[in-house]
Design a protein around this motif. Structure first.
Motif, PDB file in Angstrom:
ATOM      1  N   ARG A   1      -6.060  -5.257   0.617  1.00 18.08           N
ATOM      2  CA  ARG A   1      -6.961  -4.623   1.571  1.00 18.08           C
ATOM      3  C   ARG A   1      -8.393  -4.590   1.042  1.00 18.08           C
ATOM      4  O   ARG A   1      -9.352  -4.729   1.811  1.00 18.08           O
TER       5      ARG A   1
ATOM      6  N   TRP B   1      -0.803  -1.592  11.540  1.00 19.47           N
ATOM      7  CA  TRP B   1      -2.235  -1.787  11.342  1.00 19.47           C
ATOM      8  C   TRP B   1      -2.629  -3.263  11.353  1.00 19.47           C
ATOM      9  O   TRP B   1      -3.811  -3.590  11.497  1.00 19.47           O
ATOM     10  N   MET B   2      -1.653  -4.142  11.207  1.00 20.53           N
ATOM     11  CA  MET B   2      -1.943  -5.560  10.996  1.00 20.53           C
ATOM     12  C   MET B   2      -2.516  -6.237  12.231  1.00 20.53           C
ATOM     13  O   MET B   2      -2.102  -5.977  13.352  1.00 20.53           O
TER      14      MET B   2
ATOM     15  N   ARG C   1      -8.593  -4.426   7.603  1.00 21.07           N
ATOM     16  CA  ARG C   1      -7.378  -4.752   8.381  1.00 21.07           C
ATOM     17  C   ARG C   1      -7.175  -6.247   8.544  1.00 21.07           C
ATOM     18  O   ARG C   1      -6.105  -6.685   8.987  1.00 21.07           O
TER      19      ARG C   1
ATOM     20  N   TRP D   1       0.846  -1.204   0.000  1.00 19.75           N
ATOM     21  CA  TRP D   1       0.000   0.000   0.000  1.00 19.75           C
ATOM     22  C   TRP D   1       0.875   1.245   0.000  1.00 19.75           C
ATOM     23  O   TRP D   1       1.714   1.442   0.873  1.00 19.75           O
TER      24      TRP D   1
ATOM     25  N   ASP E   1       3.474  -2.129   9.326  1.00 15.12           N
ATOM     26  CA  ASP E   1       2.689  -3.273   9.819  1.00 15.12           C
ATOM     27  C   ASP E   1       1.966  -2.988  11.130  1.00 15.12           C
ATOM     28  O   ASP E   1       1.392  -3.892  11.725  1.00 15.12           O
TER      29      ASP E   1
ATOM     30  N   ALA F   1      -2.409   4.808   5.740  1.00  9.69           N
ATOM     31  CA  ALA F   1      -3.277   3.943   6.547  1.00  9.69           C
ATOM     32  C   ALA F   1      -2.754   2.519   6.662  1.00  9.69           C
ATOM     33  O   ALA F   1      -2.854   1.900   7.729  1.00  9.69           O
ATOM     34  N   PHE F   2      -2.198   1.962   5.584  1.00  6.42           N
ATOM     35  CA  PHE F   2      -1.761   0.568   5.592  1.00  6.42           C
ATOM     36  C   PHE F   2      -0.295   0.423   5.211  1.00  6.42           C
ATOM     37  O   PHE F   2       0.123  -0.622   4.713  1.00  6.42           O
ATOM     38  N   ARG F   3       0.478   1.464   5.465  1.00 10.10           N
ATOM     39  CA  ARG F   3       1.919   1.348   5.320  1.00 10.10           C
ATOM     40  C   ARG F   3       2.498   0.716   6.586  1.00 10.10           C
ATOM     41  O   ARG F   3       1.937   0.829   7.671  1.00 10.10           O
TER      42      ARG F   3
END
Length: 384
Positions: free
Chosen positions: A322, A303-304, A333, A250, A301, A297-299
């Protein structure tokens, strides 16, 4: 105009810019990846020539080198030659992704003079009858003529066929057509289930047996045409046990600008909830890429969720797609359900089983929903 902040030095740069010039298209393919409500993004809302030129310049300054002109059908834009010439002057390697409908001999020559590097022509099938049925218009003979003209004028001959249940058993004829057209590159891309293809997936998804047979033929032709024609065979995610490294991560390599100027990490990201994607009319490409909350937002990890966070493969597949995670589980997520380690993997298995039941006549086969403004309006009304 919003300016860039302070954290940009540690981020990768956008190397591949996809310029979705318009959602308008003369074709009605039921696997189209454009938004289901594309009819809301009218020509009046599209970026102007001057706005697109600013976007091209800003992205190039950031390091973008590969540029794809797509849509919809980019040939609808009457300023396409102007944009190609500007991109060439800026130093992009330019690729026109087209159905060929709306192109003629003089326009191919015009693009050549403007500095276009690459034209990819799509076909819907190897036969005129099925091609025109899927396209929703009488396009096959014109596509043949334009493919030959592209080759004649010195471009690499690049063909794309989206494979699905309706045409996958034509794969040998598809490859023979590519040979007859003297293709240099052929992409056999099994439909990915987003946009209109998501709505039609039970009708479009081939069985595992059909895919295996098609893959065997593709490999035979890869050996047969080695050194003459390069064949890329892309298997759909749903039949894999590991997710793809979607967009190479992302906000890592790919930047998409939609017709209305919305900036996206991938062309399907607009559907994700709770993310406000910035617009190039309101902010610079530099700020969008480096500072906007949506692109961050999803750079990394942070968020994982598990099992992705502890997975040794997370640096390779980045948790998968995503958009696919959201469509199948309701939470972007979550681990991509394609992954066999995902707690939601049964969602993929259920979709595959449902599609197989339709294929075998064990469940009702709904008619294909073709991409056109009337169907888009009906879909929007039924989802509001």
């Amino acid at each position: 105009m919003t300016t860039v902040g302070s954290n940009s030095q540690n981020l990768p740069k956008p190397l591949w810019l996809l310029a979705e010039l318009t959602y308008a298209c003369p074709l009605q393919c039921p696997y189209c990846s454009n938004p289901m409500d594309f009819d809301q993004y009218t020509r009046q809302k599209e970026l102007s020539t001057e706005e697109w030129i600013r976007v091209l310049r800003e992205a190039r300054q950031m390091g973008a080198i590969q540029l794809g002109f797509s849509g919809g059908e980019p040939l609808v834009r009457q300023d396409l030659t102007t944009l190609i010439a500007e991109a060439h002057q800026l130093g992009y390697y330019t690729n026109l992704i087209t159905s060929g409908v709306g192109m003629d001999v003089s326009r191919v020559a015009e693009f050549r003079s403007a500095g276009l590097d690459h034209i990819q022509v799509s076909f819907q099938a190897s036969s005129e009858e099925l091609n025109n049925f899927i396209a929703g218009t009488q396009a096959f003979e014109h596509k043949l003529a334009m493919a030959r003209e592209v080759k004649k004028q010195g471009y690499p001959m690049v063909l794309c066929f989206v494979l699905h249940r309706e045409n996958i058993e034509q794969i040998q004829d598809i490859l023979e057509l590519a040979i007859a057209l003297e293709a240099d590159y052929v992409e056999l891309a099994t439909a990915q289930y987003y946009g209109w293809a998501w709505e039609n997936r039970n009708q479009l998804m081939p069985t595992r047996e059909q895919l295996a047979a098609a893959e065997e033929i593709a490999h035979e032709y890869q050996a047969k045409t080695q050194g003459k024609m390069k064949i890329y065979y892309v298997v759909p995610d749903y039949y894999e046990n590991r997710p793809k490294a979607c967009m190479n991560g992302w906000g890592a390599v790919f930047l998409t600008i939609a017709p209305d100027g919305t900036a996206l990490p991938c062309h399907e990201a607009r559907q994700l909830p709770n993310l406000e994607f910035p617009n190039v009319r309101d902010a610079s490409v530099d700020w969008i890429w480096n500072e906007s909350p949506a692109f961050n937002a999803f750079r990394g990890d942070d968020w994982m969720k598990e099992p992705c966070r502890s997975c040794p493969e997370k640096g390779k597949d980045f948790g998968g797609c995503r958009c696919q995670a959201y469509l199948l589980t309701g939470d972007a997520r979550n681990a991509d359900p394609v992954c066999s380690l995902s707690p939601h993997h049964e969602q993929v298995e259920a979709v595959v089983s449902a599609a197989r039941a339709v294929n075998l006549g064990q469940a009702e086969a709904k008619p294909l929903l073709f991409r056109n403004p009337q169907n888009a309006k009906r879909w929007r009304n039924s989802n509001t």
